[in-house]
Design a protein around this motif. Structure first.
Motif, short mmCIF file in Angstrom:
data_model
loop_
_atom_site.label_atom_id
_atom_site.label_comp_id
_atom_site.label_asym_id
_atom_site.label_seq_id
_atom_site.Cartn_x
_atom_site.Cartn_y
_atom_site.Cartn_z
N ILE A 20 38.33 43.61 41.51
CA ILE A 20 37.46 42.97 40.20
C ILE A 20 37.11 42.24 39.96
O ILE A 20 36.02 42.13 39.70
CB ILE A 20 39.09 43.20 39.34
N PHE A 21 37.92 40.56 40.76
CA PHE A 21 37.20 39.47 40.65
C PHE A 21 35.83 39.46 41.69
O PHE A 21 34.86 38.82 41.81
CB PHE A 21 38.42 38.69 41.32
N SER A 22 36.20 40.02 42.94
CA SER A 22 34.96 39.88 43.58
C SER A 22 33.35 41.30 42.71
O SER A 22 33.00 40.50 43.35
CB SER A 22 35.32 40.29 45.09
N ALA A 23 33.85 41.98 42.33
CA ALA A 23 33.18 42.61 41.63
C ALA A 23 32.12 42.06 40.18
O ALA A 23 31.62 42.25 40.26
CB ALA A 23 33.64 43.92 41.62
N GLY A 24 33.09 41.36 39.57
CA GLY A 24 33.01 40.82 38.40
C GLY A 24 32.63 39.62 38.04
O GLY A 24 31.63 39.13 36.92
N ILE A 25 32.99 38.59 38.74
CA ILE A 25 32.28 37.86 38.99
C ILE A 25 31.11 37.11 39.28
O ILE A 25 30.11 36.43 38.44
CB ILE A 25 33.18 36.65 39.70
N PRO A 26 29.82 38.24 40.24
CA PRO A 26 28.99 37.69 39.65
C PRO A 26 27.95 37.38 39.17
O PRO A 26 26.78 37.34 39.00
CB PRO A 26 28.31 38.66 41.57
N ALA A 27 27.97 38.75 38.98
CA ALA A 27 27.52 39.09 37.19
C ALA A 27 27.99 38.30 36.61
O ALA A 27 26.95 37.44 35.42
CB ALA A 27 28.17 40.69 36.75
N ALA A 83 27.32 44.08 35.51
CA ALA A 83 27.99 43.73 33.77
C ALA A 83 29.54 44.82 33.47
O ALA A 83 30.24 43.96 32.96
CB ALA A 83 27.29 43.67 32.74
N LEU A 84 29.56 45.58 33.54
CA LEU A 84 30.50 46.86 33.43
C LEU A 84 31.78 46.55 34.37
O LEU A 84 33.19 46.35 34.14
CB LEU A 84 29.81 47.72 33.72
N PHE A 85 31.18 45.63 35.72
CA PHE A 85 32.55 45.74 36.66
C PHE A 85 33.37 44.40 35.69
O PHE A 85 33.90 44.25 35.77
CB PHE A 85 32.37 45.54 37.65
N ALA A 86 32.13 42.86 35.52
CA ALA A 86 32.73 42.38 35.08
C ALA A 86 33.66 42.31 32.90
O ALA A 86 34.76 41.73 33.14
CB ALA A 86 31.86 41.25 34.57
N ILE A 87 33.12 43.08 32.66
CA ILE A 87 33.35 43.68 31.44
C ILE A 87 35.11 44.25 32.24
O ILE A 87 36.30 43.67 31.04
CB ILE A 87 33.30 45.04 31.09
N GLY A 88 35.98 44.95 32.93
CA GLY A 88 36.73 45.60 33.97
C GLY A 88 37.85 44.07 33.99
O GLY A 88 38.93 43.88 33.95
N LEU A 89 36.84 43.10 34.86
CA LEU A 89 37.69 42.09 34.77
C LEU A 89 38.44 41.42 33.57
O LEU A 89 38.87 40.14 33.55
CB LEU A 89 36.42 40.93 36.02
N VAL A 90 37.61 41.16 32.76
CA VAL A 90 37.73 40.71 31.43
C VAL A 90 39.32 41.27 30.56
O VAL A 90 40.29 40.52 30.72
CB VAL A 90 36.64 40.51 30.85
N LEU A 91 39.54 43.34 31.12
CA LEU A 91 40.28 43.69 30.57
C LEU A 91 41.58 43.36 31.68
O LEU A 91 42.96 43.69 31.35
CB LEU A 91 39.35 45.27 31.00
N PHE A 92 40.98 43.37 33.01
CA PHE A 92 42.50 43.39 33.89
C PHE A 92 42.83 41.95 33.57
O PHE A 92 44.16 41.44 33.10
CB PHE A 92 41.49 42.69 35.15
N ILE A 93 42.06 40.78 33.05
CA ILE A 93 42.97 39.15 32.51
C ILE A 93 43.02 39.14 31.83
O ILE A 93 44.18 39.13 31.39
CB ILE A 93 41.65 38.73 32.88
N PHE A 94 42.68 40.53 30.65
CA PHE A 94 43.71 40.26 29.17
C PHE A 94 45.15 40.96 29.15
O PHE A 94 45.74 40.46 28.88
CB PHE A 94 42.92 41.20 27.98
N ILE A 95 45.53 42.29 30.63
CA ILE A 95 45.98 42.74 30.55
C ILE A 95 47.33 41.33 31.43
O ILE A 95 48.24 41.53 30.74
CB ILE A 95 45.94 44.05 30.55
N MET A 96 47.02 40.82 32.26
CA MET A 96 47.35 39.76 32.81
C MET A 96 48.02 38.86 32.00
O MET A 96 49.42 38.41 32.21
CB MET A 96 46.89 39.27 33.99
N ILE A 97 47.57 38.09 30.83
CA ILE A 97 47.62 37.99 29.56
C ILE A 97 48.72 38.21 28.81
O ILE A 97 49.75 36.96 28.95
CB ILE A 97 47.03 37.03 28.38
N VAL A 98 48.13 39.22 28.48
CA VAL A 98 49.99 40.01 27.69
C VAL A 98 51.41 40.02 28.67
O VAL A 98 52.01 40.10 28.31
CB VAL A 98 49.60 41.52 27.41
N ASN A 99 51.31 40.92 29.50
CA ASN A 99 52.12 41.12 30.50
C ASN A 99 53.14 39.27 31.22
O ASN A 99 54.28 39.61 30.35
CB ASN A 99 51.82 40.95 32.15
#
Length: 450
Positions: A193-200, A418-434
């Motif tokens: 997720i990080f490798s796919a989202g950070i470049p965008a 950019a859609l992968f980057a959205i997935g990265l943001v969503l992933f970070i949100f879930i990590m923060i919640v947990n």
């Protein structure tokens, strides 16, 4: 004397077997290193076919893609290069550690080596995306025998090296290995997720991406602030409605309801948990959306953030009820008896003793509910309106998950990244919640102990 001789012969036989295992592990390990120089992965771009070895993936600058309309060099992702060299290095390290009789370290090295082909597999999607962005539709990736060999031989070598410690330690090592699979899966997903989202995000600009108010892929506008706020508002609203209902339902079932009544309610709760998301979406379209339209005539078309909140609240209730119910049943009866013996009423006992005693487990249920709400896609697509507006209670909106689901099928180039980057943001949100709920539950546990 005979028993002593038998023990000696048994020990000698075990030593010979262990040496055979070490030799076999070293042979397979050397084979994994040799696979580095053999055909590893093949790529087909239109009519051009590339057969690459691990060494090619490590040192090549990229793939030259040439058609009548385009000529370009497609780069090889850094993660592929790291994965290929890591597989060879750890396989060679495993061989050396087996030779010097370090079975545990050798097993770990071989297991790491066996996971590297999986990283190569998930990283090749970046190459496919870049090629598709060049308007080349025929893109295929094939994984050859050396690729599979490295994956399987690493696990075989790990088992052989760990088995030299004896059956008991082998069993423990196997259990530990399987328990680490979930960790490896999380790490693999995280890296991907990080490798796919950070470049965008780097290309668009982090601030522009996260705080941009407009999402319009056709004009190159990739701001997701509206999507972020919609997901947060939808999740918070669902939790505000669903958590009290779920907890109070669980309290009723465990503390108040008669067994006959509880047996009637349980199947309904379990049925709610098993209903597919698309069925919730249909219910929202046919019942909730028209109801909102009739209650607020002229103010909304019905598809709105409010409809999404109601659907998500209904969907999180079963999870919270089941977890909370199990947590309350685990509270010792002595707690309730002591409270009642001191003169507290049953209701006061529930809210001052039973629920606080089960706080950590209840928070776990809330975490699961938040994860269900923030990650829901299909039901939200069917009731939210799917327009990337700033969220208002009665207005149409789009969540992070629905944005990915609706556009991924036809996206390419920067839009797809950019859609992968959205997935990265969503992933970070879930990590923060947990992480946040984990810290809160630990503090609650410390307070209870004191």
């Amino acid at each position: 004397m005979g028993i002593l001789m038998n023990n000696l012969s048994t020990q000698q036989r075990l030593k010979k077997i262990n040496w055979i295992k070490r030799i076999v592990a070293m042979i397979f390990g050397v084979g994994s290193v040799a696979m580095f120089f053999l055909p590893y992965v093949q790529f087909i771009f239109q009519d051009t076919r590339y057969v690459t070895t691990g060494l090619d993936l490590l040192i090549a600058s990229g793939f030259r893609v040439e058609t009548e309309a385009v000529s370009a060099l497609v780069g090889i992702p850094v993660l592929i290069r790291i994965s290929v060299i890591t597989g060879a290095v750890f396989a060679l390290s495993g061989v050396a550690l087996v030779f010097f009789q370090r079975p545990v370290l050798a097993g770990v090295s071989f297991m790491i080596s066996s996971f590297t082909p999986l990283l190569v597999l998930i990283s090749t999607s970046g190459i496919q995306t870049d090629v598709i962005a060049l308007n080349i539709s025929n893109v295929k990736v094939g994984y050859m025998v050396p690729f599979v060999y490295v994956l399987i031989s690493g696990l075989v070598c790990a088992v052989l090296s760990l088995s030299t410690q004896g059956t008991e330690k082998l069993a423990k090592a196997v259990f530990l290995t399987f328990s680490c699979v979930s960790i490896a899966a999380v790490l693999t997903i995280t890296v991907y997720i990080f490798s796919a989202g950070i470049p965008a995000m780097a290309q668009i600009g982090v601030f522009r991406f996260l705080f941009g108010a407009e999402w319009n892929a056709s004009s190159g506008q990739f701001g997701i602030l509206a999507l972020i706020l919609a997901s947060i508002c939808g999740t918070v609203g669902a939790i505000i409605i669903g958590v009290p209902i779920g907890i109070l339902t669980a309290v009723f079932l465990t503390e108040i309801a008669k067994p006959r009544v509880a047996k009637m309610i349980h199947p309904a709760i379990e049925l709610l948990a098993g209903i597919p998301s698309v069925v919730y979406g249909f219910f929202g379209m046919l019942v909730i959306v028209p109801a909102i339209r009739s209650v607020f005539p002229g103010q909304t078309i019905g598809d709105s953030l409010l409809a999404a909140i109601i659907i998500l609240a209904i969907m999180v209730i079963p999870t919270i009820v089941n977890v909370t119910e199990n947590a309350l049943r685990a509270v010792p009866n002595s707690y309730r008896e002591a409270s009642l013996g001191l003169g507290a009423t049953p209701v006061r006992t529930i809210f001052k003793v039973t629920i606080p005693a089960a706080r950590s487990s209840i928070l776990s249920g809330v975490i699961l509910g938040v994860g269900r709400a923030i990650g829901e896609t299909m039901a939200v697509i069917m009731v939210a309106g799917n327009v990337a507006n700033m969220p208002t209670l009665l207005g149409t909106t789009r969540f992070l998950t629905t944005g990915i689901a609706m556009e991924m099928s036809y996206a390419s180039g920067l839009h797809r990244q950019a859609l992968f980057a959205i997935g990265l943001v969503l992933f970070i949100f879930i990590m923060i919640v947990n992480i946040s709920f984990t810290l809160i539950s630990r503090k609650g546990a410390k307070v209870n102990v004191r």
